[in-house]
Design a protein around this motif. Structure first.
Motif, PDB file in Angstrom:
ATOM      1  N   ALA A 219      27.348  34.413 -73.967  1.00 32.53           N
ATOM      2  CA  ALA A 219      27.508  33.206 -73.134  1.00 32.53           C
ATOM      3  C   ALA A 219      28.081  33.580 -71.769  1.00 32.53           C
ATOM      4  CB  ALA A 219      28.420  32.206 -73.839  1.00 32.53           C
ATOM      5  N   VAL A 220      29.094  34.447 -71.763  1.00 31.95           N
ATOM      6  CA  VAL A 220      29.724  34.850 -70.495  1.00 31.95           C
ATOM      7  C   VAL A 220      28.707  35.568 -69.606  1.00 31.95           C
ATOM      8  CG1 VAL A 220      31.430  36.438 -69.498  1.00 31.95           C
ATOM      9  CG2 VAL A 220      32.102  34.923 -71.357  1.00 31.95           C
ATOM     10  N   GLU A 221      27.959  36.490 -70.186  1.00 28.86           N
ATOM     11  CA  GLU A 221      26.988  37.247 -69.378  1.00 28.86           C
ATOM     12  C   GLU A 221      25.913  36.322 -68.806  1.00 28.86           C
ATOM     13  OE1 GLU A 221      27.462  40.315 -68.307  1.00 28.86           O
ATOM     14  OE2 GLU A 221      29.312  40.160 -69.447  1.00 28.86           O
ATOM     15  N   GLU A 222      25.396  35.403 -69.644  1.00 28.69           N
ATOM     16  CA  GLU A 222      24.339  34.483 -69.169  1.00 28.69           C
ATOM     17  C   GLU A 222      24.862  33.611 -68.041  1.00 28.69           C
ATOM     18  OE1 GLU A 222      22.347  32.200 -72.200  1.00 28.69           O
ATOM     19  OE2 GLU A 222      21.930  33.975 -73.409  1.00 28.69           O
ATOM     20  N   LEU A 223      26.077  33.078 -68.228  1.00 31.81           N
ATOM     21  CA  LEU A 223      26.627  32.168 -67.208  1.00 31.81           C
ATOM     22  C   LEU A 223      26.941  32.909 -65.909  1.00 31.81           C
ATOM     23  CD1 LEU A 223      28.763  29.926 -69.542  1.00 31.81           C
ATOM     24  CD2 LEU A 223      26.953  29.107 -68.022  1.00 31.81           C
ATOM     25  N   LYS A 224      27.411  34.146 -66.029  1.00 32.28           N
ATOM     26  CA  LYS A 224      27.674  34.941 -64.822  1.00 32.28           C
ATOM     27  C   LYS A 224      26.395  35.083 -64.005  1.00 32.28           C
ATOM     28  CE  LYS A 224      29.749  38.915 -65.557  1.00 32.28           C
ATOM     29  NZ  LYS A 224      30.463  40.002 -66.240  1.00 32.28           N
ATOM     30  N   ILE A 225      25.308  35.417 -64.693  1.00 28.69           N
ATOM     31  CA  ILE A 225      24.021  35.578 -64.000  1.00 28.69           C
ATOM     32  C   ILE A 225      23.619  34.272 -63.322  1.00 28.69           C
ATOM     33  CG2 ILE A 225      21.522  35.888 -64.392  1.00 28.69           C
ATOM     34  CD1 ILE A 225      22.280  38.040 -66.459  1.00 28.69           C
ATOM     35  N   LYS A 226      23.801  33.153 -64.036  1.00 30.51           N
ATOM     36  CA  LYS A 226      23.370  31.857 -63.492  1.00 30.51           C
ATOM     37  C   LYS A 226      24.175  31.482 -62.251  1.00 30.51           C
ATOM     38  CE  LYS A 226      21.335  30.127 -67.702  1.00 30.51           C
ATOM     39  NZ  LYS A 226      21.231  29.050 -68.685  1.00 30.51           N
ATOM     40  N   PHE A 227      25.507  31.652 -62.313  1.00 28.46           N
ATOM     41  CA  PHE A 227      26.323  31.269 -61.157  1.00 28.46           C
ATOM     42  C   PHE A 227      26.122  32.235 -59.985  1.00 28.46           C
ATOM     43  CE2 PHE A 227      28.761  28.864 -64.444  1.00 28.46           C
ATOM     44  CZ  PHE A 227      28.480  27.603 -63.920  1.00 28.46           C
ATOM     45  N   LYS A 228      25.928  33.508 -60.291  1.00 29.01           N
ATOM     46  CA  LYS A 228      25.640  34.462 -59.212  1.00 29.01           C
ATOM     47  C   LYS A 228      24.308  34.108 -58.567  1.00 29.01           C
ATOM     48  CE  LYS A 228      28.373  38.322 -60.905  1.00 29.01           C
ATOM     49  NZ  LYS A 228      28.421  39.641 -61.501  1.00 29.01           N
ATOM     50  N   GLY A 229      23.371  33.621 -59.396  1.00 35.13           N
ATOM     51  CA  GLY A 229      22.056  33.197 -58.904  1.00 35.13           C
ATOM     52  C   GLY A 229      22.183  32.053 -57.903  1.00 35.13           C
ATOM     53  N   ILE A 230      23.093  31.136 -58.170  1.00 31.92           N
ATOM     54  CA  ILE A 230      23.303  30.010 -57.246  1.00 31.92           C
ATOM     55  C   ILE A 230      23.750  30.564 -55.896  1.00 31.92           C
ATOM     56  CG2 ILE A 230      24.719  27.959 -56.751  1.00 31.92           C
ATOM     57  CD1 ILE A 230      24.867  27.428 -59.733  1.00 31.92           C
ATOM     58  N   ARG A 231      24.704  31.506 -55.925  1.00 29.29           N
ATOM     59  CA  ARG A 231      25.177  32.091 -54.663  1.00 29.29           C
ATOM     60  C   ARG A 231      24.012  32.739 -53.910  1.00 29.29           C
ATOM     61  NH1 ARG A 231      28.867  34.194 -51.301  1.00 29.29           N
ATOM     62  NH2 ARG A 231      28.260  36.181 -50.418  1.00 29.29           N
ATOM     63  N   GLU A 232      23.210  33.525 -54.652  1.00 30.60           N
ATOM     64  CA  GLU A 232      22.090  34.211 -53.994  1.00 30.60           C
ATOM     65  C   GLU A 232      21.143  33.228 -53.333  1.00 30.60           C
ATOM     66  OE1 GLU A 232      20.549  36.955 -56.934  1.00 30.60           O
ATOM     67  OE2 GLU A 232      22.512  37.946 -56.893  1.00 30.60           O
ATOM     68  N   GLU A 233      20.921  32.086 -54.019  1.00 35.15           N
ATOM     69  CA  GLU A 233      20.024  31.067 -53.456  1.00 35.15           C
ATOM     70  C   GLU A 233      20.543  30.568 -52.115  1.00 35.15           C
ATOM     71  OE1 GLU A 233      18.239  27.383 -55.328  1.00 35.15           O
ATOM     72  OE2 GLU A 233      18.978  28.483 -57.073  1.00 35.15           O
ATOM     73  N   TYR A 234      21.835  30.230 -52.077  1.00 30.98           N
ATOM     74  CA  TYR A 234      22.441  29.747 -50.829  1.00 30.98           C
ATOM     75  C   TYR A 234      22.326  30.811 -49.734  1.00 30.98           C
ATOM     76  CZ  TYR A 234      24.632  25.471 -52.588  1.00 30.98           C
ATOM     77  OH  TYR A 234      24.861  24.219 -53.082  1.00 30.98           O
ATOM     78  N   VAL A 235      22.670  32.067 -50.092  1.00 29.10           N
ATOM     79  CA  VAL A 235      22.652  33.142 -49.099  1.00 29.10           C
ATOM     80  C   VAL A 235      21.242  33.318 -48.551  1.00 29.10           C
ATOM     81  CG1 VAL A 235      22.996  35.637 -48.760  1.00 29.10           C
ATOM     82  CG2 VAL A 235      24.679  34.315 -50.059  1.00 29.10           C
ATOM     83  N   SER A 236      20.238  33.277 -49.456  1.00 27.40           N
ATOM     84  CA  SER A 236      18.857  33.486 -49.008  1.00 27.40           C
ATOM     85  C   SER A 236      18.394  32.355 -48.094  1.00 27.40           C
ATOM     86  CB  SER A 236      17.917  33.637 -50.203  1.00 27.40           C
ATOM     87  OG  SER A 236      17.737  32.373 -50.792  1.00 27.40           O
ATOM     88  N   MET A 237      19.018  31.164 -48.234  1.00 28.26           N
ATOM     89  CA  MET A 237      18.627  30.046 -47.361  1.00 28.26           C
ATOM     90  C   MET A 237      19.435  30.053 -46.061  1.00 28.26           C
ATOM     91  SD  MET A 237      18.070  26.842 -49.968  1.00 28.26           S
ATOM     92  CE  MET A 237      19.640  26.937 -50.765  1.00 28.26           C
ATOM     93  N   GLY A 238      20.374  30.997 -45.968  1.00 28.81           N
ATOM     94  CA  GLY A 238      21.214  31.068 -44.767  1.00 28.81           C
ATOM     95  C   GLY A 238      22.215  29.922 -44.696  1.00 28.81           C
TER      96      GLY A 238
END
Ligand code: 0O2
Length: 209
Positions: free
Chosen positions: A15-34
């Motif tokens: 659960a911890v590993e899956e959630l880490k990936i998901k929340f890091k993914g949110i950050r990446e999305e924001y960064v990629s949109m500038g």
């Protein structure tokens, strides 16, 4: 019955590993949109067994009920730059349909007596094991960099003094908590300025690559 902790904690690690990936993914999305990301970084851990047993004893949880009743065996910590970001992250979590929010505590608006500030959300997170689906309780702590600095230091001092921090140090910690609060407030006031600077800096770094 003796609990095989190594085996029982596997779903919590998942659960911890899956959630880490998901929340890091949110950050990446924001960064990629500038766009400014409300998530600065994400950490996760499964509570070590001795800490689980200590907490269970403190809270009078019988050993055979620990896995069902202890809410923070799996823990995610989301660190933000600004106080507003905490509430954006809370909203993002509540919008998701891959988890269920069971409870929340806003220690940001209502700080603890110790000076601790953070937003806690307890969720139920479904994972798929070989023997079928399982729902895992996870505590998500959302806090600013400044709140995290304070909590990390206070946590080590608590550990050092076995929960009995001497009064003179407690007083210093309370002053440090006030300073941390002011730091968050000041940074919030120049948030737009900071975000523009960070955007320009990120652009410059991409150009120079
Ligand atoms: P660790 O080692 O960080 O895991 P509840 O059953 O919800 O009523 P609980 O579990 O104590 O009671 O909930 P609460 O108050 O939301 O606190 C859970 C976690 O928040 C703690 O876990 C800490 O991580 C953090 N926390 C709460 N209060 C403080 C504080 O005063 N200082 C610091 N540094 N952290 C705090 P653990 O298991 O205590 O510790």
């Amino acid at each position: 019955m003796q609990i095989n902790w190594e085996k029982e904690l596997i779903p919590f690690h998942q659960a911890v590993e899956e959630l880490k990936i998901k929340f890091k993914g949110i950050r990446e999305e924001y960064v990629s949109m500038g766009i400014h990301s409300p998530i600065e970084f994400v950490m996760g851990r499964v509570k070590p067994v001795p800490s689980i047993l200590q907490k269970a004893a403190r809270k009078n949880i019988p050993e055979d009920q620990i896995l069902k009743r202890m809410k923070d065996i799996a823990g995610i910590r989301i660190i933000c730059q600004f106080v507003d970001d905490i509430y954006t992250v809370v909203k993002l979590i509540k919008q998701r349909n891959d988890l269920k929010v069971l409870g929340e505590k806003d220690y940001v608006r209502e700080q603890k007596e110790s000076g601790y500030r953070s937003y806690h959300i307890v969720i139920e997170y479904p994972i798929h094991t070989v023997s079928g689906p399982r729902h895992i309780l996870v505590e998500i702590q959302i806090r600013t960099l400044s709140m995290n600095f304070w909590a990390t230091i206070e946590h080590s001092l608590n550990y050092k003094y076995g929960g009995e921090i001497p009064t003179h140090i407690q007083k210093r910690l309370q002053r440090a908590a006030e300073a941390s609060f002011l730091l968050d407030e000041e940074m919030s006031k120049i948030k737009d300025e900071i975000q523009e600077a960070q955007k320009a800096f990120a652009k410059k770094n991409t150009r120079n690559r």
